[in-house]
Design an enzyme around this catalytic site. Structure first.
Site, PDB file in Angstrom:
ATOM      1  CB  CYS A  55      23.888  82.129 -92.183  1.00 17.56           C
ATOM      2  SG  CYS A  55      25.256  82.752 -91.187  1.00 17.56           S
ATOM      3  CB  CYS A  75      21.644  82.045 -83.899  1.00 17.50           C
ATOM      4  SG  CYS A  75      22.992  80.917 -84.351  1.00 17.50           S
TER       5      CYS A  75
END
Lengths: 215, 215
Positions: free
Chosen positions: A182, A73
């Site tokens: 992302c 992440c």
């Protein structure tokens, strides 16, 4: 933190591992917790910090046997220092891995597809500009609605087209490479969807984890 | 224990979870360790027991926060009692889930595709025959070479055809349903490949875990 993105990382880590059979694969201990406090809200001052829960998860993984930590992440790397401080085992940074992949690509101007928290933290901008690379950020007002649809489980053609259009917009502004910064982006965007090289932070982390684990 | 089978379970658990966004998904803590001692060798007396390592993994998962345990490996359920004894949290049995799915199907004669250790332990045969269901086991000499190819990473057309042929052989012997009682089977066999209903232990475990976790 996104469970679909975590699975994407795990599947790619497995596929990239040189193996003749089960025993050649890495032992992988995963804590996929979708209720870690939101990174975007925390950075806006609208929610609690994810740092302490991430540190607790890191300690739990090390107690369960982990000898190396990684976190698929990007935005959560804004709290990486709390993870690093929580345990004695090495932490393989996704940001460092992706920046190294950008440097290896020879790109001079990079368009960044990332969530608001990642952009505002300057995680990539600071590292890339320090290497003389120009950075063009996607507009959060454009990116966040598409991200919300992916997190809602929609990875269909309309969402894929929307993400490809965001990448094309960065290319139109002068990007000679696009960084998928992302972990939800590669769920809906492939290299074939972008006119310039697509550099993928998830793939860079897979490579860095394998390099560290198999060293 | 097979890392590809574990990922198959995780992807299907994610896909089957009713969710509008990340926060609706379960927290899932996974210990995928491909070096747990081989179940087939242990049952043959040719290797150490996987029981103590499985118990240690269960304790590690509970320490990391798990409130419910499940294990997507049929053969390893031969050591389930050691896992149950290791922690105070509930263990959702894959065997119980798959047997319940067979009972719900109305099948009277079930062909079982399973590894040697699963067959020899009688995990399924004892439970199914106790319910008056006839059981036809695949021949281990036929099944194990196909399993070895899947564990070697081969899920291509030849392996898919070989698994479909094993299922067809069970049907030819009178099975009115086939039970995929090895988590590598659904990696290469779909319901469309079998002339009778295919009951899948992995899918049954997904359903049972969701029922228990969302109760």
């Amino acid at each position: 933190m996104g469970p679909a993105a975590t699975l994407d990382f795990l599947v790619r880590l497995h596929a990239a591992t040189p193996a003749q059979g089960d025993a050649d694969h890495l032992r992988v201990i995963t804590d996929s917790d979708p209720r870690v406090p939101g990174r975007n809200a925390a950075l806006s001052g609208d929610g609690p910090s994810p740092g302490p829960p991430l540190a607790a998860m890191a300690r739990g993984l090390v107690t369960a046997g982990a000898e190396l930590l990684a976190m698929p992440c990007n935005a959560a790397h804004g709290w990486a220092n709390e993870i690093v401080a929580a345990t004695p085992v090495p932490f393989v940074s996704m940001i460092d891995a992706a920046v190294a992949a950008v440097l290896a690509s020879g790109a001079r101007t990079v368009g960044v597809l990332a969530a608001d928290a990642t952009l505002r933290s300057g995680l990539y901008r600071n590292a890339l500009t320090a290497h003389g690379i120009a950075v063009i950020d996607v507009a959060s007002a454009d990116f966040m609605p598409v991200l919300a649809r992916i997190k809602g489980g929609d990875t269909g053609p309309a969402v894929r087209a929307a993400m490809a259009a965001l990448a094309a917009g960065l290319v139109a502004q002068g990007a000679d490479a696009v960084l998928a910064a992302c972990t939800e982006v590669p769920l809906v965007l492939s290299p074939a969807d972008v006119a310039v090289p697509l550099i993928d932070a998830t793939g860079a982390l897979v490579d860095a984890v394998l390099a560290a684990a198999l060293a």
